[in-house]
Design an enzyme around this catalytic site. Sequence first.
Site, PDB file in Angstrom:
ATOM      1  N   ARG A 135      75.784 -45.708 -16.584  1.00  0.00           N
ATOM      2  CA  ARG A 135      76.644 -44.572 -16.250  1.00  0.00           C
ATOM      3  C   ARG A 135      77.908 -44.988 -15.507  1.00  0.00           C
ATOM      4  O   ARG A 135      77.878 -45.847 -14.639  1.00  0.00           O
ATOM      5  CB  ARG A 135      75.846 -43.581 -15.386  1.00  0.00           C
ATOM      6  CG  ARG A 135      76.702 -42.440 -14.862  1.00  0.00           C
ATOM      7  CD  ARG A 135      75.907 -41.234 -14.575  1.00  0.00           C
ATOM      8  NE  ARG A 135      75.226 -41.291 -13.293  1.00  0.00           N
ATOM      9  CZ  ARG A 135      74.497 -40.275 -12.813  1.00  0.00           C
ATOM     10  NH1 ARG A 135      74.352 -39.174 -13.526  1.00  0.00           N
ATOM     11  NH2 ARG A 135      73.894 -40.386 -11.655  1.00  0.00           N
ATOM     12  N   ARG A 182      78.303 -45.306  -9.482  1.00  0.00           N
ATOM     13  CA  ARG A 182      77.859 -44.639  -8.250  1.00  0.00           C
ATOM     14  C   ARG A 182      76.991 -45.570  -7.412  1.00  0.00           C
ATOM     15  O   ARG A 182      76.180 -46.306  -7.948  1.00  0.00           O
ATOM     16  CB  ARG A 182      77.057 -43.386  -8.612  1.00  0.00           C
ATOM     17  CG  ARG A 182      77.935 -42.168  -8.779  1.00  0.00           C
ATOM     18  CD  ARG A 182      77.177 -41.010  -9.319  1.00  0.00           C
ATOM     19  NE  ARG A 182      75.921 -40.732  -8.613  1.00  0.00           N
ATOM     20  CZ  ARG A 182      75.182 -39.661  -8.852  1.00  0.00           C
ATOM     21  NH1 ARG A 182      75.563 -38.775  -9.748  1.00  0.00           N
ATOM     22  NH2 ARG A 182      74.057 -39.456  -8.199  1.00  0.00           N
TER      23      ARG A 182
HETATM   24  P1  AMP Z   1      73.243 -35.911  -8.143  1.00  0.00           P
HETATM   25  O1  AMP Z   1      74.696 -36.177  -8.297  1.00  0.00           O
HETATM   26  O2  AMP Z   1      72.861 -34.511  -8.559  1.00  0.00           O
HETATM   27  O3  AMP Z   1      72.373 -36.954  -8.805  1.00  0.00           O
HETATM   28  O4  AMP Z   1      72.925 -36.010  -6.579  1.00  0.00           O
HETATM   29  C1  AMP Z   1      73.120 -37.216  -5.867  1.00  0.00           C
HETATM   30  C2  AMP Z   1      72.431 -37.183  -4.519  1.00  0.00           C
HETATM   31  O5  AMP Z   1      72.959 -36.103  -3.737  1.00  0.00           O
HETATM   32  C3  AMP Z   1      70.933 -36.956  -4.536  1.00  0.00           C
HETATM   33  O6  AMP Z   1      70.218 -38.162  -4.763  1.00  0.00           O
HETATM   34  C4  AMP Z   1      70.706 -36.399  -3.135  1.00  0.00           C
HETATM   35  O7  AMP Z   1      70.765 -37.414  -2.158  1.00  0.00           O
HETATM   36  C5  AMP Z   1      71.936 -35.511  -2.951  1.00  0.00           C
HETATM   37  N1  AMP Z   1      71.709 -34.130  -3.441  1.00  0.00           N
HETATM   38  C6  AMP Z   1      72.286 -33.553  -4.530  1.00  0.00           C
HETATM   39  N2  AMP Z   1      71.862 -32.286  -4.684  1.00  0.00           N
HETATM   40  C7  AMP Z   1      71.002 -32.050  -3.664  1.00  0.00           C
HETATM   41  C8  AMP Z   1      70.211 -30.933  -3.268  1.00  0.00           C
HETATM   42  N3  AMP Z   1      70.202 -29.781  -3.963  1.00  0.00           N
HETATM   43  N4  AMP Z   1      69.436 -31.063  -2.164  1.00  0.00           N
HETATM   44  C9  AMP Z   1      69.417 -32.200  -1.447  1.00  0.00           C
HETATM   45  N5  AMP Z   1      70.124 -33.282  -1.770  1.00  0.00           N
HETATM   46  C10 AMP Z   1      70.909 -33.232  -2.858  1.00  0.00           C
END
Ligand code: AMP
Length: 217
Positions: free
Chosen positions: A125, A158
């Site tokens: 990614r 990332r």
């Molecule tokens: P994502 O981009 O959706 O993969 O999110 C990346 C990171 O952000 C996750 O691994 C969490 O550490 C944090 N994160 C994103 N969404 C949430 C959520 N709804 N609740 C808690 N942590 C979140």
Amino acid sequence: MGMRLVLVGAPGSGKGTQAEMLSNYYGVPRVSLGDILRQEVDRGTDPGKIVKEYMERGELVPDKIINELITAKINGEGFILDGYPRNLSQARSLDKLLVSKNRSLDKVIFLKVGLEVVIRRLSGRRVCKNCGALYHLVTMPPQKENICDKCKGELIIRDDDKEETIKRRWEVFLKEVEGLIDFYSQGGRLIEVEANMDKEKVFKKIISLLKEPPESF
Ligand code: AMP
């Protein structure tokens, strides 16, 4: 009135990609909690400083911070929520927030994939540093290497897409998902979709399921 959808799934299940496609199709914004959190980190805000540590470890950010951030972003009109709610307590908070606006969710889409697919997808990614657009070196490459097709921003890996962190994020997902899925299936709001297919096929499947008439009782 706009469509109100939630996407649930492991990291790498295609939430961001499908959210983007659904957002274009229904003409409602994609709200990505991950993007909102990364912006807080980049801007060095107070919540951003706390958030950074959790994200780097692949852990969920505490619900209190998440619920405050999301309240400011949801106006109750249409939206495609990507990455929120991620556990039962967040799902309950979202329902409360929507009730306070006399609104409810249309459907919750669960994108199902296995760990192998997750690792394959996340390790290739790339993300635009500027606009958050998503790419994959093999399956969704940009036209010009490392440059975003949409805004010409730089494409980056990332920090949390490293293999150890991917595994931790997968474990966190497994721990939380059951409660979330039970909650939404009891309310008759859940749609499950096999997401180990290319993005157009997954998208078509989602749209066809959303168009099915509700079950009669
Ligand atoms: P994502 O981009 O959706 O993969 O999110 C990346 C990171 O952000 C996750 O691994 C969490 O550490 C944090 N994160 C994103 N969404 C949430 C959520 N709804 N609740 C808690 N942590 C979140």
